[in-house]
Scaffold this motif. Structure first.
Motif, PDB file in Angstrom:
ATOM      1  N   GLN A   1      14.295  -0.027  -2.334  1.00  0.00           N
ATOM      2  CA  GLN A   1      13.069   0.098  -1.552  1.00  0.00           C
ATOM      3  C   GLN A   1      12.474   1.479  -1.823  1.00  0.00           C
ATOM      4  O   GLN A   1      13.174   2.485  -1.732  1.00  0.00           O
ATOM      5  CB  GLN A   1      13.359  -0.055  -0.057  1.00  0.00           C
ATOM      6  CG  GLN A   1      13.967  -1.392   0.332  1.00  0.00           C
ATOM      7  CD  GLN A   1      13.009  -2.549   0.145  1.00  0.00           C
ATOM      8  OE1 GLN A   1      11.812  -2.428   0.385  1.00  0.00           O
ATOM      9  NE2 GLN A   1      13.533  -3.680  -0.301  1.00  0.00           N
ATOM     10  N   LEU A   2      11.202   1.506  -2.172  1.00  0.00           N
ATOM     11  CA  LEU A   2      10.517   2.760  -2.464  1.00  0.00           C
ATOM     12  C   LEU A   2       9.365   2.962  -1.488  1.00  0.00           C
ATOM     13  O   LEU A   2       8.845   1.997  -0.909  1.00  0.00           O
ATOM     14  CB  LEU A   2       9.959   2.773  -3.894  1.00  0.00           C
ATOM     15  CG  LEU A   2      10.923   2.492  -5.047  1.00  0.00           C
ATOM     16  CD1 LEU A   2      10.907   1.016  -5.419  1.00  0.00           C
ATOM     17  CD2 LEU A   2      10.577   3.342  -6.272  1.00  0.00           C
ATOM     18  N   SER A   3       8.963   4.208  -1.325  1.00  0.00           N
ATOM     19  CA  SER A   3       7.769   4.519  -0.540  1.00  0.00           C
ATOM     20  C   SER A   3       6.951   5.565  -1.285  1.00  0.00           C
ATOM     21  O   SER A   3       7.461   6.271  -2.160  1.00  0.00           O
ATOM     22  CB  SER A   3       8.140   5.017   0.858  1.00  0.00           C
ATOM     23  OG  SER A   3       8.877   6.215   0.776  1.00  0.00           O
ATOM     24  N   LYS A   4       5.679   5.637  -0.916  1.00  0.00           N
ATOM     25  CA  LYS A   4       4.732   6.487  -1.648  1.00  0.00           C
ATOM     26  C   LYS A   4       4.254   7.616  -0.741  1.00  0.00           C
ATOM     27  O   LYS A   4       3.655   7.374   0.305  1.00  0.00           O
ATOM     28  CB  LYS A   4       3.555   5.633  -2.113  1.00  0.00           C
ATOM     29  CG  LYS A   4       2.568   6.331  -3.026  1.00  0.00           C
ATOM     30  CD  LYS A   4       1.485   5.324  -3.428  1.00  0.00           C
ATOM     31  CE  LYS A   4       0.514   5.915  -4.426  1.00  0.00           C
ATOM     32  NZ  LYS A   4      -0.539   4.940  -4.799  1.00  0.00           N
ATOM     33  N   ASP A   5       4.552   8.837  -1.130  1.00  0.00           N
ATOM     34  CA  ASP A   5       4.085  10.016  -0.410  1.00  0.00           C
ATOM     35  C   ASP A   5       3.379  10.942  -1.385  1.00  0.00           C
ATOM     36  O   ASP A   5       3.912  11.246  -2.461  1.00  0.00           O
ATOM     37  CB  ASP A   5       5.259  10.758   0.244  1.00  0.00           C
ATOM     38  CG  ASP A   5       5.795  10.016   1.462  1.00  0.00           C
ATOM     39  OD1 ASP A   5       4.995   9.354   2.144  1.00  0.00           O
ATOM     40  OD2 ASP A   5       7.007  10.097   1.713  1.00  0.00           O
TER      41      ASP A   5
ATOM     42  N   ASN B   1       0.817  -1.210   0.000  1.00  0.00           N
ATOM     43  CA  ASN B   1       0.000   0.000   0.000  1.00  0.00           C
ATOM     44  C   ASN B   1       0.853   1.263   0.000  1.00  0.00           C
ATOM     45  O   ASN B   1       0.510   2.257  -0.646  1.00  0.00           O
ATOM     46  CB  ASN B   1      -0.921   0.013   1.224  1.00  0.00           C
ATOM     47  CG  ASN B   1      -1.966  -1.081   1.156  1.00  0.00           C
ATOM     48  OD1 ASN B   1      -2.473  -1.396   0.077  1.00  0.00           O
ATOM     49  ND2 ASN B   1      -2.281  -1.679   2.297  1.00  0.00           N
ATOM     50  N   HIS B   2       1.981   1.184   0.728  1.00  0.00           N
ATOM     51  CA  HIS B   2       2.802   2.387   0.889  1.00  0.00           C
ATOM     52  C   HIS B   2       4.275   2.160   0.555  1.00  0.00           C
ATOM     53  O   HIS B   2       5.030   3.110   0.400  1.00  0.00           O
ATOM     54  CB  HIS B   2       2.681   2.897   2.335  1.00  0.00           C
ATOM     55  CG  HIS B   2       3.315   4.227   2.563  1.00  0.00           C
ATOM     56  ND1 HIS B   2       2.802   5.400   2.044  1.00  0.00           N
ATOM     57  CD2 HIS B   2       4.444   4.569   3.251  1.00  0.00           C
ATOM     58  CE1 HIS B   2       3.585   6.412   2.405  1.00  0.00           C
ATOM     59  NE2 HIS B   2       4.581   5.935   3.128  1.00  0.00           N
ATOM     60  N   VAL B   3       4.680   0.896   0.467  1.00  0.00           N
ATOM     61  CA  VAL B   3       6.081   0.586   0.156  1.00  0.00           C
ATOM     62  C   VAL B   3       6.142  -0.414  -0.996  1.00  0.00           C
ATOM     63  O   VAL B   3       5.186  -1.151  -1.252  1.00  0.00           O
ATOM     64  CB  VAL B   3       6.834   0.020   1.383  1.00  0.00           C
ATOM     65  CG1 VAL B   3       6.929   1.054   2.482  1.00  0.00           C
ATOM     66  CG2 VAL B   3       6.169  -1.254   1.890  1.00  0.00           C
ATOM     67  N   ALA B   4       7.292  -0.432  -1.665  1.00  0.00           N
ATOM     68  CA  ALA B   4       7.497  -1.346  -2.789  1.00  0.00           C
ATOM     69  C   ALA B   4       8.977  -1.695  -2.882  1.00  0.00           C
ATOM     70  O   ALA B   4       9.838  -0.989  -2.344  1.00  0.00           O
ATOM     71  CB  ALA B   4       7.018  -0.710  -4.093  1.00  0.00           C
TER      72      ALA B   4
END
Length: 294
Positions: free
Chosen positions: A125-129, A108-111
């Motif tokens: 590692q990515l995150s969604k903001d 949902n918020h990380v990939a």
């Protein structure tokens, strides 16, 4: 009612699929911006790809030892400085020569994702903001190594023939008459084998043992140092070839064990110059045998 629930579930599935597809596309764009930044020296694309709290570090393979060594940590600021310096010094790369992005998992918020580029492989590692996927963490290894398809390789390993032991202080003796005859005999025994390379340590006794077989195959001797031997690099260099390796009572079994990846063979007795080890490595198997040829 049942039809209504089925339709509702279908709509939800389509919505989730569309969202995942949208996320995947956006992540791939971020990863390609990241590669472009380091290929082209483009700080604008780097700003679109990484977060200010970036934490990046990795391991670089030492060519001589074959070991991976820790490489310096790279923060957001250092990444920006590095990319700007590349641009200023004109050290850009072919942007399409080595490039692959693979999205591994999306939450949902990380990939997580994998990037393959000229410098090596990055696990990201990515995150969604605010609806934007950006890179937070990177651990990498380099340099990039093209995958090698294992062809069938065959290795013949022998110890040097009988050496002159009349002078115990001489650490580099020649072969005796008996040793010279054995060296010729090895060439005769192996006459039906077409060798691509003949390796020897740089001692009189091993070179004199290897020379008849090398000459019979119109080959020059290649020298190796068993004390500084990277067995995996050696296997890559000799992939698909048939090779003779001449060594010593202690190094020959160790070399054989290294090729097969197990401690199978013990040191050779000082009085034994007749062992012949044959190792065959293919894509799906490794086999070895020990023959005694007098």
């Amino acid at each position: 009612m049942k039809s209504f629930l089925t339709a509702l579930l279908l709509m939800l599935s389509i919505s989730i699929y569309a969202q995942n597809t949208s996320d995947k596309t956006q992540i791939e764009t971020t990863l390609n911006n990241y590669i472009d930044a380091f290929y082209k020296g483009d700080t604008t694309k780097l700003k679109l790809a990484i977060k200010p709290r970036l934490n990046k570090f990795g391991y670089w393979k030492n060519k001589e030892s074959g070991n991976y060594e820790y490489y310096a940590h790279m923060s957001y600021e250092k990444a920006m400085e590095f990319v700007q310096k590349m641009k200023d010094e004109g050290k850009t790369r072919d942007e399409n020569k080595i490039r692959n992005v693979e999205v591994l998992d999306i939450g949902n918020h990380v990939a997580s994702a994998k990037v393959t580029a000229a410098w090596g492989i990055d696990y990201v590692q990515l995150s969604k903001d605010n609806g934007q996927w950006m890179i937070e963490q990177v651990i990498w290894e380099g340099p990039y190594e093209k995958a090698v398809t294992q062809k069938t390789s065959t290795y013949y390993l022998i110890r040097h023939a009988e050496k002159d032991q009349s002078d115990k202080s001489n650490r580099n003796p020649h072969l005796t008459e008996k040793g010279i005859e054995r060296a010729k005999n090895w060439s005769n025994i192996l006459k039906d084998v077409k060798f691509n390379a003949v390796y020897s340590t740089d001692y009189h006794r091993t070179k004199e043992t290897a020379t008849p077989t090398a000459s019979a195959n119109n080959l020059e001797l290649k020298f190796y140092d068993p004390r500084n031997m990277n067995i995996e690099n050696f296997k890559k260099d000799t992939n698909g070839k048939t090779v003779l390796i001449v060594g010593h009572s202690n190094t020959t079994p160790i070399f054989t064990n290294g090729l097969i990846g197990e401690k199978k063979y013990k040191m050779i007795d000082e009085s034994n110059n007749a062992n012949l080890y044959i190792v065959t490595i293919s894509k799906d198997s490794k086999t070895s045998m020990l023959l005694k040829v007098d």
